[in-house]
Design an enzyme around this catalytic site. Sequence first.
Site, short mmCIF file in Angstrom:
data_model
loop_
_atom_site.label_atom_id
_atom_site.label_comp_id
_atom_site.label_asym_id
_atom_site.label_seq_id
_atom_site.Cartn_x
_atom_site.Cartn_y
_atom_site.Cartn_z
N PHE A 109 101.58 23.23 65.63
CA PHE A 109 100.17 22.91 65.62
C PHE A 109 99.36 23.96 64.87
O PHE A 109 99.43 25.16 65.20
CB PHE A 109 99.62 22.83 67.05
CG PHE A 109 100.05 21.61 67.81
CD1 PHE A 109 99.21 20.52 67.95
CD2 PHE A 109 101.31 21.56 68.40
CE1 PHE A 109 99.60 19.39 68.66
CE2 PHE A 109 101.72 20.43 69.11
CZ PHE A 109 100.86 19.36 69.24
N ASP A 110 98.61 23.51 63.88
CA ASP A 110 97.55 24.37 63.35
C ASP A 110 96.54 24.54 64.48
O ASP A 110 96.47 23.72 65.41
CB ASP A 110 96.90 23.70 62.14
CG ASP A 110 95.80 24.55 61.53
OD1 ASP A 110 95.95 25.77 61.48
OD2 ASP A 110 94.78 23.97 61.13
N LEU A 111 95.76 25.60 64.43
CA LEU A 111 94.81 25.85 65.52
C LEU A 111 93.44 25.25 65.23
O LEU A 111 92.99 24.32 65.91
CB LEU A 111 94.68 27.37 65.74
CG LEU A 111 93.67 27.81 66.80
CD1 LEU A 111 94.04 27.29 68.18
CD2 LEU A 111 93.55 29.33 66.81
N ASP A 112 92.79 25.76 64.20
CA ASP A 112 91.42 25.35 63.90
C ASP A 112 91.38 23.95 63.30
O ASP A 112 92.03 23.69 62.29
CB ASP A 112 90.78 26.35 62.93
CG ASP A 112 90.75 27.75 63.50
OD1 ASP A 112 90.28 27.91 64.63
OD2 ASP A 112 91.20 28.69 62.81
#
Length: 220
Positions: free
Chosen positions: A7-10
């Site tokens: 998962f990317d965060l932002d």
Amino acid sequence: MDRGALFDLDGVIVDSSQFHYESWVKLGEEVGFVMTHEFFRKTFGQRNDLIIRQLVPNATDEQIAKWGARKEELYREVARGRLVPLPGVMELIRGLKELGLKLAIASSTPRINIAFAIEQLSMGELFDNFVGAEDVKHGKPDPEVFLTAAQRIGAPPERCVVFEDAIAGVIAAKRGGMKCIAVTTTNPRKALEEAGADLIVDSLTEISSHKVASLLEGSY
């Protein structure tokens, strides 16, 4: 073989784009550049050093490091107490964990920001590992951040699915040989499609953990 979800965060776990924009504007006011909405959108998801070099071409390495750290300080000041998970993401993460997938956050943001988000959202027990800006030499669209995350959780790239919202992130995932589910948090559907996303959703509420597993198996 283990399966992985990266998962990317932002823009994927949290909608923090406004907080990042505000912090870039504040930094610009401090050091003397102007961050526009257009430039911010175009470079969102890239590493700070790459962004600053474009904004201030004659900046020294020392200045870039100092300004990059200051920008993240400003971000945490702006975002503290205001971070909330995007719709459907926590349910999806828990569902994938129940299915036995290994989970990691793989982001261009510094590790301190990842730890900040994990603490703010109380989700430390859900992830097996995380990779931030300091862990790689090359930022997205280079696939290094995703390949590093996959290696850390013991899942081969072809058995990993990446969740992204940034064009550079989608390109990085595909260059790394991974499946990519893109969310239209910060970019239009057409641009994400052109970047090569395997599946595009407006919200993670639209996809279940079982559908993600099916995509990994090639039967979605």
